[in-house]
Design a protein around this motif. Structure first.
Motif, PDB file in Angstrom:
ATOM      1  N   ASN A   1       0.805  -0.990   0.112  1.00 17.46           N
ATOM      2  CA  ASN A   1       0.051  -0.129  -0.053  1.00 17.46           C
ATOM      3  C   ASN A   1       0.817   1.230  -0.053  1.00 17.46           C
ATOM      4  OD1 ASN A   1      -2.390   1.481   0.175  1.00 17.46           O
ATOM      5  ND2 ASN A   1      -2.616   1.289   2.225  1.00 17.46           N
ATOM      6  N   ALA A   2       1.567   1.605  -1.168  1.00 18.82           N
ATOM      7  CA  ALA A   2       2.569   2.653  -1.171  1.00 18.82           C
ATOM      8  C   ALA A   2       2.154   3.842  -1.120  1.00 18.82           C
ATOM      9  CB  ALA A   2       3.470   2.377  -2.448  1.00 18.82           C
ATOM     10  N   GLY A   3       0.974   4.264  -2.000  1.00 15.89           N
ATOM     11  CA  GLY A   3       0.355   5.621  -1.955  1.00 15.89           C
ATOM     12  C   GLY A   3       1.205   6.813  -2.720  1.00 15.89           C
ATOM     13  N   VAL A   4       2.053   7.393  -2.039  1.00 18.93           N
ATOM     14  CA  VAL A   4       2.767   8.447  -2.737  1.00 18.93           C
ATOM     15  C   VAL A   4       4.035   8.333  -2.145  1.00 18.93           C
ATOM     16  CG1 VAL A   4       3.338  10.692  -3.021  1.00 18.93           C
ATOM     17  CG2 VAL A   4       1.005  10.329  -2.930  1.00 18.93           C
ATOM     18  N   THR A   5       5.213   7.938  -3.116  1.00 17.41           N
ATOM     19  CA  THR A   5       6.456   7.589  -2.762  1.00 17.41           C
ATOM     20  C   THR A   5       7.406   8.711  -3.356  1.00 17.41           C
ATOM     21  OG1 THR A   5       5.942   5.223  -2.794  1.00 17.41           O
ATOM     22  CG2 THR A   5       8.403   6.150  -2.905  1.00 17.41           C
ATOM     23  N   GLN A   6       8.283   9.295  -2.548  1.00 18.35           N
ATOM     24  CA  GLN A   6       9.304  10.177  -2.962  1.00 18.35           C
ATOM     25  C   GLN A   6      10.730   9.767  -2.870  1.00 18.35           C
ATOM     26  OE1 GLN A   6       6.958  13.982  -0.832  1.00 18.35           O
ATOM     27  NE2 GLN A   6       8.789  14.457  -1.777  1.00 18.35           N
ATOM     28  N   THR A   7      11.578   9.991  -3.941  1.00 21.94           N
ATOM     29  CA  THR A   7      12.920   9.537  -3.741  1.00 21.94           C
ATOM     30  C   THR A   7      13.670  10.875  -4.283  1.00 21.94           C
ATOM     31  OG1 THR A   7      12.699   8.642  -5.967  1.00 21.94           O
ATOM     32  CG2 THR A   7      12.614   6.945  -3.979  1.00 21.94           C
ATOM     33  N   PRO A   8      14.902  11.088  -3.639  1.00 22.95           N
ATOM     34  CA  PRO A   8      15.544  10.357  -2.515  1.00 22.95           C
ATOM     35  C   PRO A   8      14.722  11.023  -1.293  1.00 22.95           C
ATOM     36  CG  PRO A   8      17.028  12.248  -3.168  1.00 22.95           C
ATOM     37  CD  PRO A   8      15.860  11.970  -4.129  1.00 22.95           C
ATOM     38  N   LYS A   9      15.123  10.515  -0.089  1.00 23.00           N
ATOM     39  CA  LYS A   9      14.446  11.061   1.232  1.00 23.00           C
ATOM     40  C   LYS A   9      15.471  12.367   1.743  1.00 23.00           C
ATOM     41  CE  LYS A   9      12.330   6.851   2.621  1.00 23.00           C
ATOM     42  NZ  LYS A   9      11.144   7.378   2.126  1.00 23.00           N
ATOM     43  N   PHE A  10      16.724  11.887   1.398  1.00 24.12           N
ATOM     44  CA  PHE A  10      17.566  13.139   1.832  1.00 24.12           C
ATOM     45  C   PHE A  10      18.757  13.250   0.550  1.00 24.12           C
ATOM     46  CE2 PHE A  10      16.377  12.913   6.236  1.00 24.12           C
ATOM     47  CZ  PHE A  10      16.121  11.681   6.477  1.00 24.12           C
ATOM     48  N   ARG A  11      19.058  14.743   0.724  1.00 25.63           N
ATOM     49  CA  ARG A  11      20.322  15.006  -0.419  1.00 25.63           C
ATOM     50  C   ARG A  11      20.718  16.334  -0.001  1.00 25.63           C
ATOM     51  NH1 ARG A  11      20.891  13.700  -6.078  1.00 25.63           N
ATOM     52  NH2 ARG A  11      22.831  14.287  -6.270  1.00 25.63           N
ATOM     53  N   VAL A  12      22.130  16.142  -0.289  1.00 26.30           N
ATOM     54  CA  VAL A  12      23.139  17.573   0.028  1.00 26.30           C
ATOM     55  C   VAL A  12      23.300  17.807  -1.315  1.00 26.30           C
ATOM     56  CG1 VAL A  12      24.806  18.860   1.220  1.00 26.30           C
ATOM     57  CG2 VAL A  12      23.386  16.843   2.461  1.00 26.30           C
ATOM     58  N   LEU A  13      23.336  19.344  -1.744  1.00 28.40           N
ATOM     59  CA  LEU A  13      23.782  19.614  -3.184  1.00 28.40           C
ATOM     60  C   LEU A  13      24.900  20.845  -2.821  1.00 28.40           C
ATOM     61  CD1 LEU A  13      20.785  19.644  -5.421  1.00 28.40           C
ATOM     62  CD2 LEU A  13      22.607  17.918  -5.447  1.00 28.40           C
ATOM     63  N   LYS A  14      25.762  21.095  -3.733  1.00 26.72           N
ATOM     64  CA  LYS A  14      26.410  22.199  -3.655  1.00 26.72           C
ATOM     65  C   LYS A  14      25.803  23.243  -4.571  1.00 26.72           C
ATOM     66  CE  LYS A  14      30.987  19.982  -2.924  1.00 26.72           C
ATOM     67  NZ  LYS A  14      32.323  19.833  -3.552  1.00 26.72           N
TER      68      LYS A  14
END
Lengths: 116, 116
Positions: A1-14
């Motif tokens: 029962n996934a629903g709405v899935t976001q990827t990624p959960k965390f990210r650090v960018l320059k």
């Protein structure tokens, strides 16, 4: 029962880097949305889509692009990341039934993005 | 344009206390009203909704009544529990809002902490 899935959960960018956030929903919803959540600001709509192949600007669209090539996916792109885009990003979807404005939106768990 | 104003937080209550979170709105048309809840580290979940004047939305012991005459949708719970600790967002969706009737306008959120 996934629903709405976001990827990624965390990210650090320059600063200046680009990236794409992916949102996938398995509820066959027509409408999809991208929001950003900042302290003391609530949620603000970046872009939204009312169906496959269509997108529209929300309240704070500058610096972001989106695409809805498939009904179940809604991509949010940052072409050249800036520190002001440090935020938590939420994707949501909703079902079109009659008058859409009274249908609730279903949210993913968010992507925490930091731009250094 | 449309707007939602909810009481500033944070709100700290003892377990079994009565909760009221005030929410007022301005809207161009005849909006639907929602309360969403966000638990730590999660996305927003629909708590309750009301689509016309004098409707009462209710869920998990929470209630809110759509008051058109006072443009309000206050959230109440008779006896809060530690598990109710979260951020609560009032929101509206207006059939005449901007570019499409699919957008939610959120308040800034009220953080509730319930202590044993």
């Amino acid at each position: 029962n996934a629903g709405v899935t976001q990827t990624p959960k965390f990210r650090v960018l320059k600063t200046g880097q680009s990236m794409t956030l992916l949102c996938a929903q398995d509820m066959n919803h027509e409408y999809m949305y991208w929001y950003r959540q900042d302290p003391g600001m609530g949620l603000r709509l970046i872009h939204y889509s009312v169906g496959e192949g269509t997108t529209a600007k929300g309240e704070v669209p500058d610096g972001y692009n989106v695409s809805r090539l498939k009904k179940q996916n809604f991509l949010l792109g940052l072409e050249s990341a800036a520190p002001s885009q440090t935020s938590v990003y939420f994707c949501a979807s909703s079902y079109q039934k009659g008058q859409a404005y009274n249908q609730p939106q279903h949210f993913g768990d968010g992507t925490r993005l930091s731009i250094l | 344009g449309d707007s939602v104003t909810q009481m500033e937080g944070p709100v700290t209550l003892s377990e079994e206390a009565f909760l009221t979170i005030n929410c007022t709105y301005t809207a161009t048309g005849y909006p639907s009203l929602f309360w969403y809840v966000q638990y730590p580290g999660e996305g927003l979940q629909l708590l309750l909704k009301a689509t016309k004047a004098d409707d009462k939305g209710s869920n998990k012991g929470f209630e809110a009544t759509y008051r058109k005459e006072t443009t309000s949708f206050h959230l109440e719970k008779g006896s809060v529990q530690v598990s109710d600790s979260a951020v609560y967002f009032c929101a509206l969706s207006d059939e005449y809002s901007g570019a499409g009737s699919y957008q939610l306008t959120f308040g800034k959120g009220t953080k509730l902490s319930v202590i044993p």
